[in-house]
Every structure is written in C-alpha cells, then in structure tokens.
Scaffold this motif. Structure first.
Motif, PDB file in Angstrom:
ATOM      1  N   MET A  46      53.413 125.585 -31.854  1.00 44.95           N
ATOM      2  CA  MET A  46      53.417 125.973 -30.434  1.00 44.95           C
ATOM      3  C   MET A  46      52.138 126.742 -30.127  1.00 44.95           C
ATOM      4  N   ASN A  47      51.526 126.439 -28.965  1.00 41.29           N
ATOM      5  CA  ASN A  47      50.514 127.374 -28.467  1.00 41.29           C
ATOM      6  C   ASN A  47      50.825 127.752 -27.018  1.00 41.29           C
ATOM      7  N   ASP A  48      49.927 127.616 -26.102  1.00 45.78           N
ATOM      8  CA  ASP A  48      50.010 128.270 -24.786  1.00 45.78           C
ATOM      9  C   ASP A  48      51.357 128.122 -24.054  1.00 45.78           C
ATOM     10  N   PRO A  49      51.788 129.188 -23.330  1.00 49.93           N
ATOM     11  CA  PRO A  49      52.852 129.006 -22.346  1.00 49.93           C
ATOM     12  C   PRO A  49      52.328 128.158 -21.191  1.00 49.93           C
ATOM     13  N   TYR A  63      55.696 124.824 -22.843  1.00 47.65           N
ATOM     14  CA  TYR A  63      54.718 125.326 -23.809  1.00 47.65           C
ATOM     15  C   TYR A  63      54.049 124.162 -24.534  1.00 47.65           C
ATOM     16  N   GLN A  64      52.848 124.408 -25.020  1.00 55.02           N
ATOM     17  CA  GLN A  64      52.116 123.413 -25.800  1.00 55.02           C
ATOM     18  C   GLN A  64      52.836 123.211 -27.137  1.00 55.02           C
ATOM     19  N   HIS A  65      53.248 121.978 -27.393  1.00 51.24           N
ATOM     20  CA  HIS A  65      54.070 121.722 -28.574  1.00 51.24           C
ATOM     21  C   HIS A  65      53.594 120.452 -29.266  1.00 51.24           C
ATOM     22  N   ASN A  72      46.897 119.993 -34.390  1.00 48.36           N
ATOM     23  CA  ASN A  72      47.208 121.083 -33.468  1.00 48.36           C
ATOM     24  C   ASN A  72      46.589 120.781 -32.116  1.00 48.36           C
ATOM     25  N   GLY A  73      47.052 121.501 -31.117  1.00 46.70           N
ATOM     26  CA  GLY A  73      46.375 121.340 -29.839  1.00 46.70           C
ATOM     27  C   GLY A  73      47.281 120.861 -28.739  1.00 46.70           C
ATOM     28  N   GLY A  74      48.591 120.804 -28.963  1.00 40.55           N
ATOM     29  CA  GLY A  74      49.477 120.579 -27.837  1.00 40.55           C
ATOM     30  C   GLY A  74      49.522 119.165 -27.368  1.00 40.55           C
ATOM     31  N   ALA A  75      50.271 118.327 -28.045  1.00 40.82           N
ATOM     32  CA  ALA A  75      50.399 116.942 -27.640  1.00 40.82           C
ATOM     33  C   ALA A  75      51.301 116.794 -26.424  1.00 40.82           C
ATOM     34  N   ILE A 103      48.867 116.006 -23.441  1.00 35.50           N
ATOM     35  CA  ILE A 103      49.240 116.817 -22.283  1.00 35.50           C
ATOM     36  C   ILE A 103      48.861 118.258 -22.599  1.00 35.50           C
ATOM     37  N   TRP A 104      47.764 118.705 -22.027  1.00 39.31           N
ATOM     38  CA  TRP A 104      47.305 120.059 -22.295  1.00 39.31           C
ATOM     39  C   TRP A 104      47.844 121.031 -21.233  1.00 39.31           C
ATOM     40  N   SER A 105      47.355 122.254 -21.316  1.00 41.49           N
ATOM     41  CA  SER A 105      47.993 123.336 -20.554  1.00 41.49           C
ATOM     42  C   SER A 105      47.916 123.169 -19.040  1.00 41.49           C
ATOM     43  N   GLY A 106      48.853 123.825 -18.354  1.00 39.56           N
ATOM     44  CA  GLY A 106      48.890 123.797 -16.899  1.00 39.56           C
ATOM     45  C   GLY A 106      50.036 124.644 -16.392  1.00 39.56           C
ATOM     46  N   PHE A 177      37.307 121.070 -18.500  1.00 41.25           N
ATOM     47  CA  PHE A 177      37.857 121.047 -17.140  1.00 41.25           C
ATOM     48  C   PHE A 177      39.371 121.000 -17.304  1.00 41.25           C
ATOM     49  N   ARG A 178      39.961 122.186 -17.493  1.00 42.24           N
ATOM     50  CA  ARG A 178      41.373 122.131 -17.867  1.00 42.24           C
ATOM     51  C   ARG A 178      42.134 123.400 -17.482  1.00 42.24           C
ATOM     52  N   ASP A 179      43.438 123.353 -17.792  1.00 45.03           N
ATOM     53  CA  ASP A 179      44.354 124.488 -17.637  1.00 45.03           C
ATOM     54  C   ASP A 179      44.536 124.901 -16.176  1.00 45.03           C
ATOM     55  N   PRO A 180      44.942 123.948 -15.305  1.00 44.76           N
ATOM     56  CA  PRO A 180      45.092 124.281 -13.880  1.00 44.76           C
ATOM     57  C   PRO A 180      46.239 125.258 -13.634  1.00 44.76           C
ATOM     58  N   THR A 222      36.219 130.546 -18.856  1.00 39.19           N
ATOM     59  CA  THR A 222      37.422 130.921 -19.606  1.00 39.19           C
ATOM     60  C   THR A 222      38.311 129.697 -19.815  1.00 39.19           C
ATOM     61  N   GLU A 223      39.202 129.770 -20.796  1.00 38.75           N
ATOM     62  CA  GLU A 223      40.330 128.859 -20.861  1.00 38.75           C
ATOM     63  C   GLU A 223      41.477 129.529 -20.107  1.00 38.75           C
ATOM     64  N   CYS A 224      42.472 128.744 -19.727  1.00 36.84           N
ATOM     65  CA  CYS A 224      43.720 129.264 -19.135  1.00 36.84           C
ATOM     66  C   CYS A 224      43.496 130.343 -18.079  1.00 36.84           C
ATOM     67  N   PHE A 275      46.966 137.745 -28.616  1.00 35.58           N
ATOM     68  CA  PHE A 275      47.336 137.792 -27.205  1.00 35.58           C
ATOM     69  C   PHE A 275      46.400 136.837 -26.489  1.00 35.58           C
ATOM     70  N   TYR A 276      46.887 135.644 -26.167  1.00 37.85           N
ATOM     71  CA  TYR A 276      45.972 134.645 -25.607  1.00 37.85           C
ATOM     72  C   TYR A 276      46.736 133.673 -24.711  1.00 37.85           C
ATOM     73  N   ALA A 277      45.976 133.051 -23.809  1.00 37.50           N
ATOM     74  CA  ALA A 277      46.497 131.985 -22.941  1.00 37.50           C
ATOM     75  C   ALA A 277      47.636 132.484 -22.048  1.00 37.50           C
ATOM     76  N   ASN A 297      46.895 133.296 -32.251  1.00 33.90           N
ATOM     77  CA  ASN A 297      45.553 132.863 -31.845  1.00 33.90           C
ATOM     78  C   ASN A 297      45.111 131.703 -32.718  1.00 33.90           C
ATOM     79  N   TRP A 298      43.906 131.190 -32.441  1.00 33.44           N
ATOM     80  CA  TRP A 298      43.433 129.998 -33.162  1.00 33.44           C
ATOM     81  C   TRP A 298      42.748 130.353 -34.480  1.00 33.44           C
ATOM     82  N   ASP A 299      42.796 131.645 -34.913  1.00 26.06           N
ATOM     83  CA  ASP A 299      41.915 132.089 -35.999  1.00 26.06           C
ATOM     84  C   ASP A 299      42.499 132.059 -37.403  1.00 26.06           C
TER      85      ASP A 299
HETATM   86  C1  FRU Z   1      44.065 127.384 -25.134  1.00 22.35           C
HETATM   87  C2  FRU Z   1      43.845 125.878 -25.135  1.00 22.35           C
HETATM   88  C3  FRU Z   1      43.741 125.343 -23.706  1.00 22.35           C
HETATM   89  C4  FRU Z   1      44.167 123.923 -23.864  1.00 22.35           C
HETATM   90  C5  FRU Z   1      45.254 124.044 -24.895  1.00 22.35           C
HETATM   91  C6  FRU Z   1      45.409 122.842 -25.775  1.00 22.35           C
HETATM   92  O1  FRU Z   1      44.725 127.838 -26.267  1.00 22.35           O
HETATM   93  O2  FRU Z   1      42.686 125.576 -25.869  1.00 22.35           O
HETATM   94  O3  FRU Z   1      42.460 125.477 -23.137  1.00 22.35           O
HETATM   95  O4  FRU Z   1      44.646 123.354 -22.674  1.00 22.35           O
HETATM   96  O5  FRU Z   1      44.938 125.173 -25.685  1.00 22.35           O
HETATM   97  O6  FRU Z   1      46.558 122.956 -26.546  1.00 22.35           O
END
Ligand code: FRU
Length: 495
Positions: A46-49, A63-65, A72-75, A103-106, A177-180, A222-224, A275-277, A297-299
C-alpha cells in the motif's frame, strides 16, 4: 511493450485474487508489527491515500494497492469504508489497472447536483485519478470513474479527460503530471483541480469531464498536491489557502479560483520520516479539515511485515491555522473520533522523575495513548519514553531542554536502509511546560507536541516480545505535572 503487457496481465490476475478481507485474512491482523488501530490492507503493498471523502453516511478510503509479487507503485485503487473514521471494513478493489495504464493517485468528490450527468439528477461519487502508461513512455493523464452507490465504479468511456499536454505550447515541459486533487469551489461555482507530480497546475471544470487550464505555479514542484482553505483560529473572517506539498511542506497564500499566490516560506507539516502523500478529506459533514497520510516512505528495503507491506495510514489529523509569534502556522492534532478506542485510564499527577527510576514500570501494552505534561526543570537535561523498554530495537521519544527540541530516535535495525535515525523538531516550551501526546501502535509512533505545534510520525519495529514502557530523566530530576495513559483497542479484533 512486451514487458508492459505481461505486467498488466499478471497484475490483473493477481488483483482478481484479492477479495475483500475475510475472517481468515483478518487473522493476519494478530501478527507482530501489524498495526492494531491504523489502517492496513489485508495483504499486498500500500502507498498513498486516495479519494478520501464522505458519501452516503460512510467515509471512503481508497489507496494505492498492488498485489504481492507486482512492482510497487500502485496498480489499482484499494477501497475501505468506515462509519466512524476509525474502524474500517475492506471492500473489493474499486478501480483496477487496464490497457490505458496503472491507476495512480487521485481524489474523489461527491457530485451533489449531478454536474457530470452520470447520475440521472441524483448525487453520486466521482473519482479522479492518474493513468500512468509505461507503454507510452510513462505518459501520465487524468481520468475519471463514477459510482452511484459507493460500491461499484465505472470508468468513463472517453477517458482520459485531461491528456498529457507536455508538448503543446504554453504547457510546462514536465513529464510528471499526476495526483489530481479536486474540490468544489463555491465562489466560482465549479470544480477545481490541483495537479502536479512535477510542476503545480490548476484547472477548472463545470462538469468534471471538461477541464480548462487556469494557472501554472512554475516554481513549485511536488507529488500529491492538495489545496484548501483554513480559517485563522480566533480571528473572524480571516482565512488562508493552504497548498500542501504531499504533506512534506505547506505554503499559505490566497486563491481566487484561478491562481494560488503564495505568501511566506514553505513550512514543514511533520518532522517524522514516515509522513508522505497526505490528502485532506472532501465532503465532510462538518467544517473540520481532516488529513490522512501514508505512514511510510519510499526509502526502505527489507521491511519485515509480510503479508502486508508499505506501512499503514496515519490517524486522521485535524488541522488548525493559528497565530504564533512568527506568523501563522498549521497545528495538527488527532481527530476526536480516535478517543473511542480508549480503554481504562491510568493517571499520575505531580511526580518527580529521578534518573534511574521508572514511573511507568507497571504499564505495558503495544497499543497505548499517553498524554503527559512536564515542567521545564532547571538542571535536568532531558526526559524520554522508551517504547518498548527492553529488546534490541529501541524507540526513544523525548525532549531536550537545552535545545528545546522533541525527538524520536530509532535504533537496532541497521539491516534496514535508513531505519536507524533521529527525527527532531523545535518545540519552545509554553508557560514553562512541555506537553507530549503519543500514540503507540505495534509498528508506529505519532507524537504531538504542545497541542499540535510540532508533530513527528515514524514507523518503528519493536521487539515483539517486549511491551513494557519506561519514562526516564537524564542529567537531573524532572517534574511531571500530569500523565494519563490509556490502552487502545484494536480496530480489527472487537472485544
Ligand atoms: C507518491 C506517488 C504518486 C503516484 C503514486 C504511485 O507516493 O509517487 O506521485 O501517483 O505514488 O503509486
């Protein structure tokens, strides 16, 4: 091309194997390091809400799952619902990847008067997300899906609604160009989208399908992103717009429905590493501004929490804008809903913490809330909590008087990249006192200093065999004004 189509097929196959969590998968919620009062999916990364909103009497958390074994990266968008913002019920995946990409964040909005025309004049839910298409050189575009019942989601046939305009005149040459984040802007009576990934851009729309570019903040990346208005507490008719940089920082400024104009410098939201996204909730039934954030986080590498990975979501934080010595600052505190988890209170008043003693020797538990107030005591160097005491993986949460800083130190996991570290944040005492409000879960800590003036949010990996707590002083005795501790109930295992 070949790789991407294989990946899509694999991803779709794996997602169809992921039902909503049943009793068997909930048994994995008893394993060490499984958060007990924070949201995690039953399995997978899981990543971003995403799409945080209140619709038809329920809070919807997307959430990104990604399924296990997938990149990784939220399919897709995972989905859960709650009646109280605290207890969550898993739902089937809401929006899954397809031939247009992952399907990325939004975000999501309640379209109350059916401006989109999807709902036959009734209210409905519209999700606005990014397609990320590796088959087209990672091209990113914005798309929508709609739902009349908050359970089944239909992708709009003419997606994307906002293609990647990178190569057109007047557009930033920015492949990200993402995360509307979309919200209803009442003064101009239309939808506003803030979108970035790289450069922050603002669009408007009458119907969520047709979008017009309003402005570009070419020096802000920024992202998100998130954009919302906060009243200045205690000052009638004063407010500021807040541009959030993924929850890492915020800028205060003005917004007229077309352009965000910043005033002042970026300020951090949180000095923790995890603490991110962040995203704030749309369509709440009151006028609070509540934010939920990815508590990870991604680290990292080698994170040992299978069958889930990617940490958890934070508690919901309520944001307030307050006048302080240096201007206006955002304060974050846990939303009041979280108090429903409290078990039996233990409390202490007016005690002296002497070096070598442990006032909390009788307290144990892997899920605790602690509220404590200390006097700035001349001669003493620091006070701190060890959560848990014992074992090789220590987390120490405390305050150093000379530097006027609160801190969280994690140690004992040099096998995990970026794990052993100290996060610290300036926290000037208030009227000669320092307050810490701590939430300890089985793999996270959230520490709020002086009613939300400072916040540190971190993942931890305590020794599963240790659950005692220690409160200690160094360099002299420290006066404790009051301390309250509650065990917190699990949101997955009801008593
Ligand atoms: C932030 C992020 C977003 C992107 C998503 C992909 O963590 O990189 O910018 O939409 O993760 O999962």
């Amino acid at each position: 091309m070949k790789f991407f189509s294989d990946w899509l097929l694999l991803s779709i196959a794996a997602l169809s194997l992921q039902p909503a969590a049943d009793a068997a998968s909930l048994s994995s919620y008893s394993k060490p390091w499984r958060p007990q009062f924070h949201f995690t999916p039953a399995s997978g990364w899981m990543n971003d809400p995403n799409g945080l909103c209140f619709f038809q009497g329920s809070y919807h958390l997307f959430y990104q799952h990604s399924g296990e074994g997938l990149p990784n990266g939220g399919a897709s968008w995972g989905h859960a619902v709650s009646k109280d913002l605290v207890h969550w019920e898993h739902c089937p995946p809401a929006i899954t990847l397809d031939e247009k990409g992952a399907i990325w964040s939004g975000s999501a909005v309640v379209d109350r008067s059916d401006t989109s025309g999807f709902f036959g004049g009734k209210p409905g839910l519209v999700c606005i997300y990014t397609y990320m298409n590796p088959a087209e050189g990672d091209r990113q575009s914005q798309a929508i899906a709609y739902s009349a019942d908050g359970k089944t989601f239909t992708k709009y046939q003419k997606n994307p609604v906002l293609p990647q305009l990178r190569y057109q005149p007047g557009q930033p040459d920015d492949e990200s160009f993402r995360d509307p984040k979309v919200f209803w802007h009442a003064p101009t009576k239309r939808w506003v989208m803030v979108v970035a990934g790289g450069t922050v851009r603002i669009y408007s729309s009458p119907n969520l399908r047709d979008w017009t570019l309003e402005s570009i903040n070419k020096d802000i990346n920024t992202e998100c992103p998130d954009l919302f208005e906060l009243p200045v507490e205690g000052v009638a008719k004063e407010s500021r717009w807040v541009l959030s940089g993924g929850g890492r920082w915020y800028l205060l400024g003005s917004f007229d429905g077309h352009k965000f104009v910043p005033e002042g410098k970026k300020q951090p939201f949180n000095y923790g590493h995890d603490f991110y996204a962040s995203q704030t909730w749309n369509d709440l039934s009151d006028d609070r501004r509540i934010m939920t954030t990815w508590l990870y986080n991604w680290d990292y590498n080698n994170w040992p929490t299978e069958p889930f990975s990617g940490g958890c979501m934070t508690l919901p934080y309520e944001l307030k804008l307050r006048v302080v010595k240096d201007g206006l600052r955002i304060f974050s505190t846990p939303a009041k809903e979280v108090q429903v988890l409290r078990g039996e209170l233990q409390s202490w008043v007016d005690k002296t913490i002497t070096p070598g003693s442990n006032l909390l020797a009788g307290v144990c538990g892997k899920t605790l809330e602690i509220e404590a107030e200390f006097e700035v005591t001349p001669g003493a160097a620091s006070f701190a909590f060890k959560v848990p005491r014992g074992g090789s993986n220590q987390t120490v949460i405390g305050y150093r008087f000379a530097e006027k800083k609160m801190f969280v130190t994690r140690s004992g996991r040099s096998d995990i990249k970026n794990f052993d570290r100290t996060d610290e944040e300036p926290l000037p005492p208030q009227n000669g006192c320092v307050k810490l409000h701590i939430f300890l879960d089985s793999s996270s800590v959230e520490v709020f200093g002086n009613d939300g003036a400072a916040v540190i949010t971190d993942d931890i990996l305590p020794d599963p065999l240790c659950d005692g707590i220690e409160l200690f002083a160094e360099g002299g005795s420290v006066r404790l004004i009051a301390l309250k501790a509650w065990p917190l109930q699990s949101i997955w295992h009801q008593p």
